[in-house]
Design a protein around this motif. Structure first.
Motif, PDB file in Angstrom:
ATOM      1  N   LEU A  11      71.206 -35.191 -34.791  1.00 42.41           N
ATOM      2  CA  LEU A  11      71.211 -35.725 -36.157  1.00 42.41           C
ATOM      3  C   LEU A  11      70.650 -37.139 -36.186  1.00 42.41           C
ATOM      4  N   LYS A  12      70.977 -37.894 -35.150  1.00 44.71           N
ATOM      5  CA  LYS A  12      70.532 -39.294 -35.111  1.00 44.71           C
ATOM      6  C   LYS A  12      69.162 -39.447 -34.439  1.00 44.71           C
ATOM      7  N   GLU A  13      68.572 -38.299 -34.090  1.00 45.48           N
ATOM      8  CA  GLU A  13      67.214 -38.261 -33.518  1.00 45.48           C
ATOM      9  C   GLU A  13      67.090 -39.159 -32.294  1.00 45.48           C
ATOM     10  N   ILE A  14      68.077 -39.059 -31.419  1.00 44.05           N
ATOM     11  CA  ILE A  14      68.075 -39.823 -30.167  1.00 44.05           C
ATOM     12  C   ILE A  14      67.563 -38.895 -29.061  1.00 44.05           C
ATOM     13  N   ASP A  15      66.629 -39.407 -28.253  1.00 45.80           N
ATOM     14  CA  ASP A  15      66.097 -38.606 -27.132  1.00 45.80           C
ATOM     15  C   ASP A  15      67.144 -38.500 -26.026  1.00 45.80           C
TER      16      ASP A  15
END
Ligand SMILES: N[C@@H](CCC(=O)N[C@@H](CS)C(=O)NCC(=O)O)C(=O)O
Length: 211
Positions: free
Chosen positions: A21-25
């Motif tokens: 959801l937080k678009e963290i790799d």
């Protein structure tokens, strides 16, 4: 970031959803919870997480975070967008309460180690273990069905921590054939969440270690 995960672990599933959801790799490091007697018990993994459970999140700095809700709160503080907690203190407490029903009151009773203890040390058969499993999910879900206010997510139009924790528990319930027909609100919220790519990518069957 490196996420120590097991595809079927609902606690790891929560963190996968939050990261997505937080678009963290992140990279998944699979820890198989039953092969070789449970690889979470290996000395290598014990050095990473002394509690010998997944998930654990290794940060680029080398720090390792454990406990799914603590990890998600860390992500919320360091990557506030999109928020998983409402701004209003009362709404925040209500969202956290649903997450806690699952993380504190359902999941610990149904986790791998307690179920293995029931079957191994206490000598209960699979049918009794399944009944135990279903009992605690049903009790918890009865409460959650009354607590949530779908619209379409657990608390309105904004995804929250409640959804992030609820969807993996619904997966667990289905896996153990716990009937959900008494929980239309929960089933509806889950269906809405699963339309989102962040939830879909986090599903057990979409993991690199899926079996
Ligand atoms: N409260 C912990 C629970 C972690 C947990 O129990 N993980 C399970 C998988 S869902 C596990 O690693 N079980 C291994 C075992 O019990 O040996 C959290 O939220 O992270």
């Amino acid at each position: 970031m490196k996420l120590y995960s097991f595809f079927r672990s609902s606690a790891a599933y929560r963190v996968r959803i939050a990261l997505n959801l937080k678009e963290i790799d992140y990279t998944i490091v699979p820890i198989h919870l039953s092969k070789d007697g449970g690889r979470q018990k290996s000395s290598e993994y014990r050095a990473i997480n002394p509690q010998m459970r997944v998930p654990a999140l290794a940060l680029p700095t080398g720090e390792v975070l454990t406990q799914s809700l603590a990890i998600i709160e860390y992500l919320e503080e360091t990557h506030p967008s999109p928020p998983l907690l409402p701004r209003d203190p009362i709404a925040r407490a209500q969202v956290r309460a649903v997450a806690d029903v699952i993380a504190c009151d359902i999941h610990p009773l149904n986790n791998t180690s307690p179920i293995n203890y029931l079957k191994g040390v206490l000598g209960h058969d699979q049918a009794k273990a399944d009944a135990w499993y279903a009992h605690w999910i049903m009790l918890g879900f009865e409460a959650i069905e009354a607590m949530i206010r779908p619209g379409p997510y657990a608390f309105g139009a904004q995804i929250s921590l409640a959804d992030v924790v609820l969807a993996p528990q619904v997966f667990n319930a289905r896996r153990f054939n716990v009937p959900l027909d008494r929980f239309p609100k929960i089933a509806g919220v889950d269906a809405q969440c699963m339309k989102l790519a962040a939830f879909d990518r986090a599903r057990p069957e979409n993991q690199p270690d899926a079996e």
